[in-house]
Scaffold this motif. Structure first.
Motif: not given
Lengths: 255, 297, 333
Positions: A212-213, A216, A236-242, A246, A249
C-alpha cells in the motif's frame, strides 16, 4: 482526458478457475493507474492478458481504440505497450546495454542482406541505437554498469534494468508488475525515484502492486481486485476508506 | 479371409506395440524424476538381449537365472548412468543439451561395444518362448506362440508397476519428486534415492522389453538403434511423458498403426508413418493424447 | 610483446591452413580435410541454430541429404549446370527448414528434438524407398564434378573452394551475431516470453534460424555430392545427425569458432583412431564415442571456448560481451 486503454468485461478462465471476471478498467493518458489486491486476486493475469501473454477467454481490450485481445505479444509490444515481470526476466547471456538494445530491435531498419554485406547503414544504425540505449540506461542510473552481465547486478539494479529495457521500446503505456517486490529499504527509495522520473516524463503507467505504501506515493487512480473481480475504484484516499477493500486486505492478512 | 487378416494384424500390432510401450515407460520414469531424456534408452534393450543370450545360450544358465542376472546387471547399469553420466555433467556445469549429446554418444558407444564383442551379425534368439515356427491355431488365425509370452510378461509387468506406483511409498516418492524437487526433499523424501530408483527402473524395464523383442528382431544391433528407440519415444510422447498407462496405450497404438500401414500401404513405409504420427501428436497435442496425469489448463 | 605473440600464433595457424595442400601431397589427408570443411559448414549452421537461437535439431542430416540429392538430381536428370544445382539445393533445404521450424513455436527442448529426429528419419526412409527418384539404397552415380576450364577439380581445388566458402560463411555468421538479428536470437534463447514483450517476433526469429542452418546444411550436402560423385543413403542416418550435434557441442555452442573446432576435431578424430588402432575395425568408433563423452562431461562449454580462454589468458585479454563488437575496448575504459 482520453483513455489510452480500456478493457470491457475482460474474463480469463483456467479450467474451472476464473482468474479475471468481467473486468472493466480504463487507463487515462499521462496518469499512473494502480492495480492492487491480495495475492492470487488476478493482478498478474490481467497484465498478462493486456500484454498478450494469455489470450482472454472473453471480453475486449481496446488500446487507443483498437481491439488488441487477439494479437500476439510481440505485436502488442510493438504497438506501444511495454512491461516488466513480477519475477525479473532479463536476458542472462546478454550484458546490460545489450539487454536494452533488444528493445531497440523494432527501430532497426537494416535487412539481413544489409547485415551480410556489412553496409555503412548497419554501422550507423548500430551506433545510433547504442547511444539511445545508453541514454535509457542513464535514466535509471545504470550507465555505469553497461558492460556487466545482469547476473552480476544487485537485485535493485536488475529491477531498474528491466524498467530501462521496457522504456527503450518508447512505449505509450508501461505495465509494471510489482516493481517493488522483495526490495530492501534503499532499493525501495531508488525505485520510487525512478517512478518520479517516469512521471515527470509523462509516461502512462499501470502499476500492479501489493504494498500500500508504494501505491500511495505513486498512483493517481486505483483499482482493487479480489477473487478476479474489481471490488472498488477511485483515488487512493477513497479506496483507503472503502469497507470492501479493508475486509479483502484484512482477510488476506488473517490467512 | 479378410477378417482373419484383420485380426491377425490386430494381434501382431498389439503385441509388438506392448513392447514399444515398455520402452516408452523407460523414458517416462526418467522424465518424471529428472526431466531428462536418455537418448540411449533403447541401448538397455539391446544390452539385455545380448546379456541374456550370453548367459542362456553361451553359458548354459537356466532361463530364470539368465533372465534375473541380465536384468540385475541392466539395473546396475542404470545406477552407473546416474553416477557416471548425469552427476558429472551437472557438476561441471552442463545442462540438458549436454545430457542429450552424452547419451546419444552412449548409444553409439554401446552399439560399437556390442559390434566389437559379438560381431555385426544377428544371433538367433534361443527358443525360450517356444520354437520360432510354433504357432497357435485359433480358427483361421495362426498366432506365433511368442506373442502369448510377450503379452503375458507385459501384462504381469504392468500390474506389478501399477501396484508399485499406486499402492506403495515408492509411487508417492516418484510423484512428489516429479512435481517439485525442493518440496519433496523438504517433506523428507530422499530425492537422491528416488533418482537412482528411477534410473534403475527405467533401464530394467527397457531391458525386459529387449528380451521380449529379441525373438522378433533377433539378438541384433537393430535392438539398439534408431527406429525402435524412436517408437519408444513416440509411445512416451503419447502419454505426455508422464502417464505410464497412457504410454502403454501409446505403444499399442503405434504397434497397430504400423501393422495396418503394412497391410494397407506398404511395409517400406510403415516406419515413415509411425514417425509422421509422432510429429502430428507432438504438434497437435504436445501434452500427449493419452495423458490423464495432469488436468489441462 | 603479448600482441606479437597473438599475431604469431594466429599467423602460423592461417599459414598452415593456406599452405596445407602444398605441405601435404597426400590425397587422403586432403580428402579428409575436405570432409572436415564440409562438416564445418553444417556445424556452423547448428551453432547458429542451437547455440544462438536455442533451437535443438537432431535431424540436421535431413537437410544435408535434401541438398545433396537436389543438386545431384538437378545436374544429372535435368542436365543443369552445377551452380544452379547448388542454389536449388540451398533454396529447397531452407524452405524445408522453414516448415520444420513450425513445431518449434510450441515445442521446446526434448519435444522439439523428437520432432527433428522424426524429420531426419522420414527423409532417410524416403531416400531409401523412393527408388525411382533417389536410386534407393543403390544410390545415384555419375554426379558431375566441378570443373575448371574443362578439367575436373582436384582435391586441392576443392580444398581452396571450401576454404573460401567457409570464410564467407564465417563473415556472414559474424556479422549476424553482432547485429540486432543476433541479439534477437540470444534474447529468444534466454527467455522467449521476455523477448516477445520487447517486441521481438520469436516465431520469425526461430524460422530465420532454422532456414539459415538448413540452407547451410543444404550447401554442404550439394558440395559433398559433387566432390564425391555418388550418393547413397548411408551417410544420412540418425547417428550422423547426432554426430553433427556432438561436433557443435564439443566445439562450443556459444561461439562462432565452435563450428570450426568441432568440425575439425570430430572429423579427424575417428580417422586418426582408425589409422592407429589397426586390426580392430570397430574399436575406433568405441574410442571416439568415449572421447566425445568425456569432453562433453568435463568441458560443457566446449573445446573451442576452452582453447580461446587459454589463448586469451596467454595474451591477457578480457573476454568480450556477446553481441557488441566494440564492447571489449569499452570495457577497459
Amino acid at each position: 482526458m482520453a483513455n489510452i486503454l480500456e478493457t470491457k468485461a475482460l474474463t480469463k478462465r483456467f479450467g474451472g478457475i476464473v482468474a479475471n471476471r468481467g473486468i472493466n478498467l480504463a487507463i487515462e493518458q499521462g496518469k499512473t493507474t494502480g492495480l492492487i489486491g491480495p495475492n492470487g486476486s488476478g493482478k498478474s493475469t490481467f497484465i498478462n492478458q493486456i500484454s498478450g501473454m494469455f489470450p482472454p477467454t472473453s471480453g475486449s481490450i481496446l488500446f487507443e481504440g483498437e481491439e488488441i485481445s487477439r494479437k500476439p505479444a510481440c505485436e502488442i509490444a510493438s504497438m506501444g505497450i511495454a512491461r516488466t515481470f513480477q519475477r525479473i526476466q532479463l536476458f542472462g547471456h546478454l550484458n546490460v546495454v545489450e539487454n536494452v538494445l533488444v528493445s531497440r530491435c523494432k527501430f532497426m531498419r537494416a535487412s539481413a542482406l544489409d547485415i551480410a554485406l556489412g553496409t555503412a547503414r548497419v554501422r550507423h544504425e548500430e551506433k545510433a541505437q547504442f547511444d539511445k540505449a545508453m541514454e535509457f540506461l542513464g535514466i535509471v542510473g545504470l550507465d555505469g554498469d553497461a558492460w556487466k552481465l545482469p547476473s552480476n547486478l544487485p537485485y535493485g539494479k536488475r529491477r531498474a534494468l528491466e524498467i530501462a529495457r521496457a522504456l527503450a521500446l518508447e512505449p505509450l503505456l508501461l505495465l509494471l508488475d510489482e516493481p517493488a517486490a522483495g526490495m530492501t529499504k534503499e532499493e525501495f527509495v531508488e525505485i520510487l525515484r525512478i517512478m518520479e522520473i517516469l512521471k515527470e516524463r509523462k509516461i502512462t503507467m499501470l502499476l500492479v502492486e501489493h504494498t500500500m505504501e508504494f501505491i500511495r506515493k505513486a498512483v493517481d487512480r486505483v483499482y482493487v481486485l479480489n477473487f478476479g473481480e474489481v471490488i472498488a475504484q477511485g483515488s487512493f484516499e477513497e479506496i483507503e476508506r472503502n469497507k470492501a477493500v479493508i475486509s479483502a486486505y484484512l482477510g488476506d492478512e488473517n490467512e | 479371409m479378410v477378417l482373419s487378416d484383420l485380426l491377425q494384424n490386430i494381434i501382431g500390432g498389439v503385441t509388438v506395440g506392448a513392447t514399444y510401450g515398455l520402452i516408452g515407460l523407460g523414458v517416462v520414469f526418467l522424465w518424471q524424476s529428472i526431466e531428462r531424456i536418455n537418448f540411449a534408452n533403447i541401448s538397455s534393450a539391446m544390452l539385455a538381449a545380448y546379456l541374456f543370450y550370453t548367459f542362456y545360450t553361451q553359458l548354459h544358465l537356466g532361463f530364470l537365472v539368465a533372465f534375473v542376472v541380465s536384468i540385475a546387471i541392466i539395473a546396475a547399469y542404470g545406477l552407473a548412468l546416474r553416477h557416471l553420466v548425469l552427476e558429472p555433467i551437472n557438476r561441471h556445469g552442463g545442462d540438458k543439451l549436454e545430457f542429450v549429446v552424452a547419451t546419444l554418444m552412449l548409444c553409439t558407444f554401446w552399439l560399437s561395444v556390442v559390434k566389437v564383442l559379438y560381431g555385426g551379425i544377428a544371433k538367433p534368439f534361443p527358443p525360450v518362448f517356444g520354437e520360432a515356427t510354433s504357432f497357435v491355431q485359433i480358427g483361421s488365425i495362426s498366432i506365433p506362440s511368442v506373442y502369448f509370452w510377450i503379452f503375458f510378461v507385459v501384462l504381469v509387468l504392468v500390474l506389478v508397476l501399477y501396484v508399485l506406483l499406486q499402492r506403495t511409498m515408492i509411487g508417492k516418492m516418484f510423484r512428489a519428486t516429479a512435481q517439485n524437487k525442493e518440496m519433496a526433499s523438504l517433506v523428507g523424501i530422499n530425492v537422491g534415492m528416488t533418482t537412482s530408483l528411477a534410473f534403475m527402473l527405467s533401464t530394467s524395464i527397457v531391458g525386459i522389453a529387449g528380451i521380449l523383442l529379441a525373438p522378433i528382431y533377433f539378438v541384433s544391433l537393430d535392438l539398439g538403434g534408431g527406429p525402435i528407440g524412436v517408437k519408444g519415444f513416440a509411445a512416451a510422447v503419447m502419454g505426455g511423458l508422464i502417464d505410464p498407462l497412457g504410454t502403454i496405450l501409446g505403444g499399442l497404438s503405434i504397434g497397430l498403426i504400423e501393422n495396418f500401414s503394412t497391410l494397407f500401404i506398404s511395409s517400406a513405409y510403415k516406419d515413415v508413418i509411425s514417425f509422421v504420427v509422432l510429429v502430428v501428436v507432438l504438434v497437435w497435442k504436445p501434452r500427449g493424447i493419452f495423458n490423464w496425469t495432469t488436468k489441462g489448463d | 610483446m603479448r600482441r606479437n605473440l597473438k599475431r604469431i600464433v594466429y599467423g602460423a595457424f592461417f599459414a598452415l591452413v593456406l599452405l596445407l595442400p602444398l605441405l601435404s601431397r597426400n590425397e587422403y589427408v586432403l580428402f579428409v580435410m575436405n570432409k572436415a570443411l564440409l562438416n564445418i559448414i553444417v556445424v556452423s549452421g547448428l551453432v547458429f541454430l542451437t547455440g544462438f537461437a536455442g533451437q535443438i535439431s537432431l535431424g540436421q542430416v535431413g537437410f544435408v541429404a535434401i541438398g545433396a540429392y537436389t543438386s545431384a538430381l538437378v545436374t544429372t536428370r535435368l542436365g543443369m549446370p552445377i551452380p544452379i544445382g547448388i542454389v536449388a539445393a540451398i533454396a529447397l533445404s531452407a524452405i524445408v527448414g522453414l516448415l520444420v521450424a513450425i513445431p518449434s513455436f510450441k515445442l521446446k527442448a526434448f519435444f522439439l528434438s523428437l520432432v527433428t529426429i522424426a524429420f531426419g528419419q522420414i527423409i532417410y526412409l524416403l531416400i531409401v524407398n523412393l527408388t525411382a527418384v533417389t536410386g534407393g539404397s543403390q544410390g545415384l552415380f555419375n554426379i558431375p564434378p566441378m570443373k575448371l576450364g574443362g578439367t575436373p577439380f582436384t582435391n586441392t581445388l576443392y580444398y581452396y573452394l571450401f576454404l573460401v566458402l567457409i570464410a564467407l560463411v564465417g563473415v556472414l555468421m559474424y556479422r549476424l551475431k553482432y547485429s540486432y538479428i543476433g541479439r534477437q536470437m540470444f534474447a529468444v534463447n534466454d527467455d522467449d516470453v521476455a523477448a516477445e514483450a520487447c517486441a521481438i517476433n520469436s516465431k520469425k526469429t526461430k524460422v530465420f534460424a532454422f532456414a539459415l542452418s538448413a540452407g547451410l546444411a543444404g550447401l554442404s550436402g550439394a558440395l559433398t555430392a559433387h566432390m564425391v560423385g555418388f550418393l547413397t543413403p548411408d551417410p544420412f542416418t540418425f547417428f550422423d545427425s547426432a554426430n553433427f550435434v556432438a561436433m557443435a557441442v564439443v566445439g562450443g555452442l556459444r561461439q562462432l569458432s565452435g563450428g570450426i573446432v568441432g568440425g575439425l576435431v570430430l572429423t579427424w578424430l575417428p580417422e586418426l583412431l582408425r589409422l592407429n588402432i589397426s586390426g580392430f575395425e570397430n574399436y575406433y568408433l568405441l574410442v571416439n564415442s568415449v572421447i566425445v563423452m568425456l569432453v562433453i562431461v568435463f568441458l560443457p562449454s566446449g573445446l573451442g571456448a576452452s582453447l580461446f580462454k587459454g589463448l586469451s589468458r596467454l595474451w591477457r585479454e578480457k573476454q568480450g560481451a556477446v553481441t557488441l563488437r566494440n564492447s571489449r575496448s569499452k570495457e577497459g575504459e
